[in-house]
Scaffold this motif. Structure first.
Motif, PDB file in Angstrom:
ATOM      1  N   PRO A   1       0.823  -1.215   0.000  1.00 19.51           N
ATOM      2  CA  PRO A   1       0.000   0.000   0.000  1.00 19.51           C
ATOM      3  C   PRO A   1       0.855   1.263   0.000  1.00 19.51           C
ATOM      4  O   PRO A   1       1.822   1.362   0.752  1.00 19.51           O
ATOM      5  N   PHE A   2       0.510   2.200  -0.856  1.00 13.54           N
ATOM      6  CA  PHE A   2       1.362   3.382  -1.025  1.00 13.54           C
ATOM      7  C   PHE A   2       1.386   4.263   0.220  1.00 13.54           C
ATOM      8  O   PHE A   2       2.356   4.960   0.456  1.00 13.54           O
ATOM      9  N   LEU A   3       0.312   4.200   1.034  1.00 11.54           N
ATOM     10  CA  LEU A   3       0.319   5.041   2.252  1.00 11.54           C
ATOM     11  C   LEU A   3       1.467   4.637   3.182  1.00 11.54           C
ATOM     12  O   LEU A   3       1.938   5.445   3.984  1.00 11.54           O
ATOM     13  N   ASP A   4       1.894   3.366   3.063  1.00 18.22           N
ATOM     14  CA  ASP A   4       2.982   2.892   3.929  1.00 18.22           C
ATOM     15  C   ASP A   4       4.335   3.483   3.590  1.00 18.22           C
ATOM     16  O   ASP A   4       5.254   3.417   4.403  1.00 18.22           O
TER      17      ASP A   4
END
Lengths: 348, 348
Positions: free
Chosen positions: A109-112
């Motif tokens: 996940p890109f938020l990570d």
């Protein structure tokens, strides 16, 4: 009055099942895209990807589906783009797409990999990319932006098997302006069965009345009119997925005999990421009979197995360092497609 | 020898259908999570989200599915987290998740709002967030990081209706340590039908043999043992989705009569983003009969309609400025859950 055919020919199918409401709009965009590629001299590949649904109700709550995340199609589309092809990416809504596929919300996940850096001057904090992720993201993002600037990727979306069939017919007809420069890479997992609109329940099927019985009709074999009518010169690659190894080659050969197209890529459900087989009519040089002969026996086909090592999934390897079999599939097809184009030049 | 029941009770179901291989591992994580929330005094909500599949083959290629992107569950989970609840988010693989849901790959792909700034000093270029997107992303990212640091979100994944049922039973049993502080928000679109493993085809069902006939059994009504056995004190919110308006209230009331839980949230497929109805037994203050009476007539239920204006989808409004009905649904449930907890204190 509507009288249902006992089995649906492609013709009977399109005469009785309604087109998706966005079809005309979609066709016009594809026409513009194809025209521009002709002007700019590019080869074009239609990549279909993801599964199709078969709704059981008009106000759809339940549907039959085919297992496919869209990995094969999305990954292959990227390699075609890298090789300079223009790509029409016709995919199931919410299936994987080229580039963004590297950052699935569940596995990566890109938020990570975004950090918040406190502001130094009391203003808004700054968002930055985690250092360890920068080089991979920069590579993907650069390709993504290059492709968008070059205008070589056109995306179409389908959900149902109806959407898919109507779109495939329309797009293949539009791509006939490209002659042999068009390739069809039919990686979508298309349902073999459908429920005619005339037999669908209007509302959600109610439970509480015992067992549910569904009876579905066969989807017409769409490769036949695709090869014979919609795109006479396109280079056509279809896929055959099986779970029973013994069926893979016989079914691939049966498809080539029946439809007379160029390649079937066979894959086993559990080994599809490491092993595929290209089945095709023997080339004229290795075979005296014409490839358009319709009564080919099994020895008139050649098999080409393509394998890569099973990747290390221990998590110690960056996803970008893992070899993808689609890279080799696309490389092999580029050679074959070129030969197919050249063959027309020498025979004409 | 396996003898198939004519209809499956929950007991017969669990005795005959195998558990998912990761069940034991999943249970242990949930146990640790629940224990920590008890220690820290938090309320916990189990949010289920997304559709379930019913595979037709053991080596699954085809499956029946229920329409659900997981919007209701993912959005609600965010509002529960904002309100200080710990959330077990049990969702269908690849359905929307809290926080990342704002950046769907199809409607708002994150690659579109990243810019590449050429390096000033000849080193690697820098990736930055497009200025117009910074404030929305900062808000989402801050919440995401806060929740991860606080350890208040635990995610579980299911695919099939079997996975779902086994997980629901296990998780609800683990949450019984929370007593009335546990809420069950059952927003997943669970299949009403399934195909017992014993009747599944081993390999991909072959086409070319005429019509496909599927006969499915009813999934056992799982709310019954959930209410009566697995979690005696939990506050249980189930959902009823219909496409036929006339069925919504009768079916919601029938569910309350049958299972004796706290709330059914009814929604119509096409209006579910702007309108829902809470159906619940009349509170003791407004009704002389006990809410545990099992022969309630229709006037023993109260309906509470919750509506928001249909949002402007012209694209001129930032997604973060659009009111989401889940904000109001969760706010209403927070009040009811508190009252439910207080009620136990006054009666004990």
């Amino acid at each position: 009055m509507y009288t249902e055919p006992t089995t649906f020919s492609a013709e009977a199918y399109f005469a009785s099942q309604p087109p998706p409401p966005t079809l005309q709009h979609d066709i016009e965009r594809v026409r513009e895209f194809a025209k521009r590629q002709v002007q700019e001299g590019r080869k074009v590949v239609l990549v279909t990807s993801g599964g199709t649904t078969v709704p059981l109700e008009l106000n759809v709550v339940r549907f039959l589906d085919n297992f496919s995340a869209g990995t094969r199609g999305a990954t292959s589309a990227e390699y075609f783009l890298k090789a300079g092809y223009a790509v029409i990416f016709m995919h199931r809504q919410f299936s994987l797409q080229p580039f963004s596929r590297h950052y699935s919300h569940s596995t990566n996940p890109f938020l990570d990999f975004l950090d918040i850096e406190p502001s130094k001057d009391g203003n808004t904090p700054v968002i930055s990319v985690t250092p360890s992720k920068r080089s991979d993201l920069l590579e993907v993002l650069t390709m993504y932006k290059d492709v968008h600037n070059a205008g070589t990727l056109h995306t179409l979306t389908f959900v149902t098997v109806d959407d898919y069939l109507w779109l495939l017919r329309a797009v293949s007809q539009e791509l006939s302006v490209l002659g042999r420069k068009a390739m069809f890479y039919l990686a979508a997992a298309v349902s073999d069965f459908f429920l005619p609109r005339q037999r669908m329940s209007e509302h959600k099927i109610q439970s509480g009345k015992g067992r549910l019985s569904i009876e579905m009709d066969q989807v017409p074999k769409i490769l036949k009119p695709l090869v014979d009518e919609w795109t006479k010169d396109g280079y056509i690659v279809s896929f055959k997925l099986e779970t029973d190894d013994n069926l893979l080659l016989p079914k691939a050969k049966a498809a080539l005999k029946r439809y007379g197209h160029q390649v079937v890529i066979g894959n086993d459900l559990h080994r599809r990421k490491y092993e595929v087989v290209f089945v095709s009519p023997k080339s004229p040089s290795s075979n005296t009979s014409s490839s358009s002969t319709t009564d080919q026996s099994d020895d008139q086909f050649e098999e080409y197995w393509l394998r890569i090592p099973i990747p290390d999934t221990s998590g110690n390897v960056s996803p970008h360092q893992v070899k993808e079999i689609e890279e080799d599939i696309v490389a092999e097809l580029l050679k074959r497609h070129s030969a197919w184009i050249d063959q027309a030049k020498t025979t004409s």
